[in-house]
Design a protein around this motif. Structure first.
Motif, PDB file in Angstrom:
ATOM      1  N   GLU A   1       2.599   0.651  -3.659  1.00 39.41           N
ATOM      2  CA  GLU A   1       2.258   1.273  -2.630  1.00 39.41           C
ATOM      3  C   GLU A   1       1.710   2.421  -2.711  1.00 39.41           C
ATOM      4  O   GLU A   1       1.073   2.479  -1.825  1.00 39.41           O
ATOM      5  CB  GLU A   1       2.817   0.534  -1.691  1.00 39.41           C
ATOM      6  CG  GLU A   1       2.639   1.278  -0.359  1.00 39.41           C
ATOM      7  CD  GLU A   1       3.045   0.514   1.452  1.00 39.41           C
ATOM      8  OE1 GLU A   1       3.730   0.860   2.201  1.00 39.41           O
ATOM      9  OE2 GLU A   1       3.349  -1.270   0.411  1.00 39.41           O
TER      10      GLU A   1
ATOM     11  N   ARG B   1      -3.083   1.857   6.434  1.00 41.42           N
ATOM     12  CA  ARG B   1      -2.372   0.981   6.766  1.00 41.42           C
ATOM     13  C   ARG B   1      -2.747  -0.828   6.687  1.00 41.42           C
ATOM     14  O   ARG B   1      -2.844  -1.879   5.716  1.00 41.42           O
ATOM     15  CB  ARG B   1      -1.327   0.054   7.676  1.00 41.42           C
ATOM     16  CG  ARG B   1       0.155  -0.782   8.229  1.00 41.42           C
ATOM     17  CD  ARG B   1       0.881  -0.954   7.200  1.00 41.42           C
ATOM     18  NE  ARG B   1       1.107  -0.023   6.687  1.00 41.42           N
ATOM     19  CZ  ARG B   1       1.363  -0.009   4.613  1.00 41.42           C
ATOM     20  NH1 ARG B   1       1.966  -1.114   4.630  1.00 41.42           N
ATOM     21  NH2 ARG B   1       2.799   0.765   4.721  1.00 41.42           N
ATOM     22  N   SER B   2      -4.039  -0.574   7.093  1.00 40.68           N
ATOM     23  CA  SER B   2      -5.182  -1.745   7.896  1.00 40.68           C
ATOM     24  C   SER B   2      -5.658  -2.186   5.637  1.00 40.68           C
ATOM     25  O   SER B   2      -5.481  -3.022   5.417  1.00 40.68           O
ATOM     26  CB  SER B   2      -5.545  -1.208   8.396  1.00 40.68           C
ATOM     27  OG  SER B   2      -6.467  -2.502   8.441  1.00 40.68           O
TER      28      SER B   2
ATOM     29  N   GLU C   1      -3.146  -3.854   3.901  1.00 42.03           N
ATOM     30  CA  GLU C   1      -2.378  -4.910   4.069  1.00 42.03           C
ATOM     31  C   GLU C   1      -3.805  -5.929   3.704  1.00 42.03           C
ATOM     32  O   GLU C   1      -3.223  -7.305   2.782  1.00 42.03           O
ATOM     33  CB  GLU C   1      -2.464  -5.324   5.694  1.00 42.03           C
ATOM     34  CG  GLU C   1      -1.356  -4.430   5.953  1.00 42.03           C
ATOM     35  CD  GLU C   1       0.312  -5.209   5.198  1.00 42.03           C
ATOM     36  OE1 GLU C   1       0.250  -6.348   5.042  1.00 42.03           O
ATOM     37  OE2 GLU C   1       0.847  -4.066   4.858  1.00 42.03           O
TER      38      GLU C   1
ATOM     39  N   TYR D   1      -3.081  -6.419  -0.087  1.00 42.27           N
ATOM     40  CA  TYR D   1      -2.139  -7.580  -0.407  1.00 42.27           C
ATOM     41  C   TYR D   1      -2.609  -9.668  -0.263  1.00 42.27           C
ATOM     42  O   TYR D   1      -2.254  -9.965  -0.698  1.00 42.27           O
ATOM     43  CB  TYR D   1      -1.112  -7.333   0.926  1.00 42.27           C
ATOM     44  CG  TYR D   1      -0.122  -5.961   0.060  1.00 42.27           C
ATOM     45  CD1 TYR D   1      -0.043  -5.448  -1.147  1.00 42.27           C
ATOM     46  CD2 TYR D   1       0.520  -5.535   1.143  1.00 42.27           C
ATOM     47  CE1 TYR D   1       0.341  -4.271  -1.211  1.00 42.27           C
ATOM     48  CE2 TYR D   1       1.717  -4.485   0.777  1.00 42.27           C
ATOM     49  CZ  TYR D   1       1.559  -3.668  -0.249  1.00 42.27           C
ATOM     50  OH  TYR D   1       1.842  -2.849  -0.809  1.00 42.27           O
TER      51      TYR D   1
ATOM     52  N   LYS E   1       2.166  -7.126  -3.134  1.00 47.02           N
ATOM     53  CA  LYS E   1       2.622  -6.941  -1.691  1.00 47.02           C
ATOM     54  C   LYS E   1       4.577  -7.750  -2.460  1.00 47.02           C
ATOM     55  O   LYS E   1       5.392  -6.682  -2.077  1.00 47.02           O
ATOM     56  CB  LYS E   1       2.261  -8.048  -1.032  1.00 47.02           C
ATOM     57  CG  LYS E   1       3.707  -7.898   0.683  1.00 47.02           C
ATOM     58  CD  LYS E   1       2.576  -8.723   1.560  1.00 47.02           C
ATOM     59  CE  LYS E   1       3.379  -8.297   2.730  1.00 47.02           C
ATOM     60  NZ  LYS E   1       2.584  -8.996   3.759  1.00 47.02           N
TER      61      LYS E   1
ATOM     62  N   ARG F   1       5.624  -3.923  -3.709  1.00 47.41           N
ATOM     63  CA  ARG F   1       5.024  -2.789  -3.347  1.00 47.41           C
ATOM     64  C   ARG F   1       6.218  -1.224  -3.521  1.00 47.41           C
ATOM     65  O   ARG F   1       6.241  -0.450  -3.431  1.00 47.41           O
ATOM     66  CB  ARG F   1       5.388  -3.123  -1.484  1.00 47.41           C
ATOM     67  CG  ARG F   1       5.997  -3.338  -1.261  1.00 47.41           C
ATOM     68  CD  ARG F   1       6.131  -4.207   0.480  1.00 47.41           C
ATOM     69  NE  ARG F   1       5.351  -3.443   1.142  1.00 47.41           N
ATOM     70  CZ  ARG F   1       4.938  -3.796   2.435  1.00 47.41           C
ATOM     71  NH1 ARG F   1       5.096  -4.844   2.689  1.00 47.41           N
ATOM     72  NH2 ARG F   1       3.911  -3.269   3.074  1.00 47.41           N
TER      73      ARG F   1
END
Length: 264
Positions: A100, A117-118, A121, A124, A131, A134
């Motif tokens: 991450e 953050r978006s 995701e 992932y 994920k 991470r």
């Protein structure tokens, strides 16, 4: 979208590596650049991404444009902000950082934490194996996972164009198919443009829409992927097939001499 127009590249003000290279990469498509070691493929990618100057290389002639805007005189940071990301040969993840943290590093041009953050995701969603890793230090990931991470990190800057350099290097065939499948999905769903440098010509021509062949710093042949797959010289010199469509022996491949019909 991305246009390379008759560029020449010189290293150390002495060594001429690219000699009038021109090619185009369109949105929503994969364009592959084929050629042997030392042909100038990676130099072409570095000229586009702006990292060439870190190796004392210079675009001395021609232009590189993205959506009509000239980028060959820009530093790499500004090229990234305009929408070009490069995935280097050998993956080059930050081995001491977690998965991450590598992705966060890929979002260095983004200041909005919610968007970062978006973006994570989103990565992932395309690479679910990441994920599950991470929090793992990336130096301990498998080769396939590191390639996924390198691709995902490139996505974090929300690029228009991704430059992929030898993504199949050192990976098992099943992993190569999986990664190329994800790349194809990204191109279709995100409308990205991909410029792919790949020694595995068979796989490259299966996933690409258009292709160019480079030798000694020059483009010697271009066409749709289907046209290149059916070209007798490409079949012999890059796919290892004889006229009957069967595999040539290793000895035959080692002893071939290229016919220069494509230069005429």
């Amino acid at each position: 979208m991305l246009s390379i127009n008759n560029i020449e590249v010189v290293y150390d003000n002495i060594i001429l590596v690219l000699k009038g290279v021109s090619l185009e990469v369109k949105s929503g498509s994969i364009t592959t650049l084929l050629g042997g070691n030392g042909a100038g493929k990676t130099t072409t990618l570095k000229a586009v991404s702006g990292v060439l100057r870190t190796e004392r290389g210079t675009v001395t002639k021609g232009t590189i444009t993205l959506d009509g805007k000239r980028i060959d005189r820009m530093p790499a940071f500004d090229v990234t902000k305009l929408g070009i990301s490069q995935v280097f040969e050998g993956r080059r993840v930050f081995e001491h950082l977690t998965t991450e943290e590598n992705l966060i590093a890929g979002a260095h041009i983004e200041r909005d934490a919610a968007k970062v953050r978006s973006g994570i995701e989103r990565v992932y969603a395309y690479f679910p194996a990441l994920k599950n890793r991470r929090a793992q230090v990336s130096g301990y990931l498998s080769g396939g996972e590191q390639q996924m991470l390198a691709n995902g990190r490139a996505l974090m800057s929300e690029p228009k164009v991704i430059l992929l350099d030898e993504p199949s290097l050192g990976l098992a065939p099943m992993l190569v198919e999986e990664i190329f499948g994800i790349v194809r999905r990204l191109v279709s769903e995100e409308k990205l443009a991909v410029l792919l440098v790949e020694q595995n010509a068979t796989m490259a021509l299966e996933v690409a829409d258009h292709g160019y062949v480079m030798e000694t710093g020059r483009i010697v042949l271009e066409g749709s992927a289907e046209q290149l797959r059916s070209n007798s010289d490409i079949r012999e010199f890059y796919l290892g097939l004889n006229e009957a469509g069967s595999r040539k022996s290793y000895r035959d491949v080692k002893r071939y001499k290229r016919r220069k019909r494509w230069l005429s």
